[in-house]
Write a protein that holds these residues in place. Structure first.
Motif, PDB file in Angstrom:
ATOM      1  N   ALA A 284       0.837  -1.206   0.000  1.00  0.00           N
ATOM      2  CA  ALA A 284       0.000   0.000   0.000  1.00  0.00           C
ATOM      3  C   ALA A 284       0.873   1.258   0.000  1.00  0.00           C
ATOM      4  CB  ALA A 284      -0.922  -0.002   1.220  1.00  0.00           C
TER       5      ALA A 284
ATOM      6  N   ASN B  27       2.356   1.697  -3.410  1.00  0.00           N
ATOM      7  CA  ASN B  27       1.327   2.194  -4.319  1.00  0.00           C
ATOM      8  C   ASN B  27       1.163   3.703  -4.190  1.00  0.00           C
ATOM      9  OD1 ASN B  27      -0.867   2.046  -6.172  1.00  0.00           O
ATOM     10  ND2 ASN B  27      -2.298   2.078  -4.473  1.00  0.00           N
ATOM     11  N   ARG B  28       1.141   4.195  -2.952  1.00  0.00           N
ATOM     12  CA  ARG B  28       0.985   5.638  -2.738  1.00  0.00           C
ATOM     13  C   ARG B  28       2.194   6.412  -3.234  1.00  0.00           C
ATOM     14  NH1 ARG B  28      -1.284   4.037   2.287  1.00  0.00           N
ATOM     15  NH2 ARG B  28       0.687   4.480   3.351  1.00  0.00           N
TER      16      ARG B  28
ATOM     17  N   SER C 258       0.533   7.023  -7.215  1.00  0.00           N
ATOM     18  CA  SER C 258      -0.472   8.046  -6.948  1.00  0.00           C
ATOM     19  C   SER C 258      -0.070   9.353  -7.585  1.00  0.00           C
ATOM     20  CB  SER C 258      -0.653   8.238  -5.440  1.00  0.00           C
ATOM     21  OG  SER C 258      -1.145   7.063  -4.829  1.00  0.00           O
TER      22      SER C 258
END
Length: 222
Positions: free
Chosen positions: A210, A213-214, A218
C-alpha cells in the motif's frame, strides 16, 4: 481424553520462529523481485515480432500455470542434479518461487499493457520518444498502475507458497515449526502460532504494498 493447552514450548522457541519469519520474508522478497523482472521481460518477449521467442514465453507460462508448485520445486531440486545442476535448498526455493510468480506476473502485466490505448503510443512517437521510452513511461507504468492490486495479491499468495519449500528442507517458518512440533509434540500450539505469524507477515506485506502504491503510482494533488 482431554487435551491441555500449553504454549510454553512455543514461547521458549519463539526466537527460532521469529528468525524463521525473517527467512520466509527474505525468500518471498527475493522471489517477488525476480518474478517482477521475469514478468516485465516476458511481456516484452511476448510482444516481440520473433515467433520462436513468443512461443517460448507462451509455453513457459502454460507449463508453470498448469503444474503444481510442489512438482516444480521437486523438479529443480531432485531432477536437475541428474544433469549436473545441483542447487542448495534456499537457492532452489528462490528460483522456484521466481519462476512460478513470474509466469503469473507475465499474464497479469500483459493484461495491463494490452489495455493501453494505441493512441497513447502514437502520441509518444509523434513527440519523438524512443521505443524504450514509450514502453517505460507510456505503456509500462500505466499498465503496472492498473494491474497493481492483482499483482500484489499474487505476490501475497507467493509469500504463503514459501511454506511448500519445507518439502526440500529450505529454512523457513513451516520447516522450523515442523521441527519444534517433532521435539515437543504440541501440534495444536505450534501450528496455531505459525498461523498467526503468517497472518502477521501477510498483513505487513499488504501494508508495504500500500505504501509503494501511494509513493509510486499516486498522482500528486494540486
Amino acid at each position: 481424553m482431554s487435551y491441555s493447552l500449553d504454549f510454553s514450548a512455543v514461547v521458549e522457541r519463539l526466537p527460532e520462529l521469529l528468525l524463521a519469519c525473517l527467512s520466509t520474508i527474505g525468500l518471498a522478497i527475493a522471489g517477488m523481485s525476480l518474478a517482477t523482472i521475469i514478468g516485465i521481460l516476458g511481456v516484452i518477449a511476448r510482444r516481440s515480432t520473433i515467433r520462436p521467442l513468443r512461443a517460448a514465453v507462451i509455453a513457459f507460462v502454460e507449463v508453470i500455470r498448469n503444474t503444481p508448485f510442489l512438482v516444480q520445486i521437486f523438479f529443480i531440486f531432485f531432477a536437475l542434479p541428474q544433469f549436473g545442476i545441483r542447487l542448495n535448498p534456499t537457492v532452489t526455493a528462490i528460483i522456484a518461487l521466481a519462476l512460478n510468480g513470474g509466469a503469473y506476473a507475465i499474464e497479469i502485466i500483459r493484461g495491463g499493457v494490452d489495455a493501453i490505448p494505441k493512441g497513447q503510443v502514437e502520441a509518444g512517437l509523434a513527440l519523438g520518444l524512443h521505443k524504450a521510452q514509450i514502453f517505460r513511461f507510456i505503456v509500462l507504468k500505466p499498465a503496472l498502475r492498473a494491474v497493481y492490486p492483482s499483482l500484489t495479491s499474487q505476490f501475497i499468495m507467493l509469500t504463503l507458497t514459501t511454506s511448500v519449500c519445507t518439502s526440500i528442507a529450505a529454512y523457513e517458518l513451516t520447516s522450523v515449526a515442523q521441527k519444534i512440533e517433532a521435539d515437543t509434540f504440541r501440534s495444536f500450539e505450534v501450528y496455531f502460532s505459525i498461523t498467526l505469524l503468517y497472518l502477521v507477515i501477510s498483513s505487513l506485506m499488504m501494508g508495504v504494498f500500500a505504501i509503494i502504491n501511494r509513493l509510486s503510482f499516486s498522482y500528486p494533488v494540486k
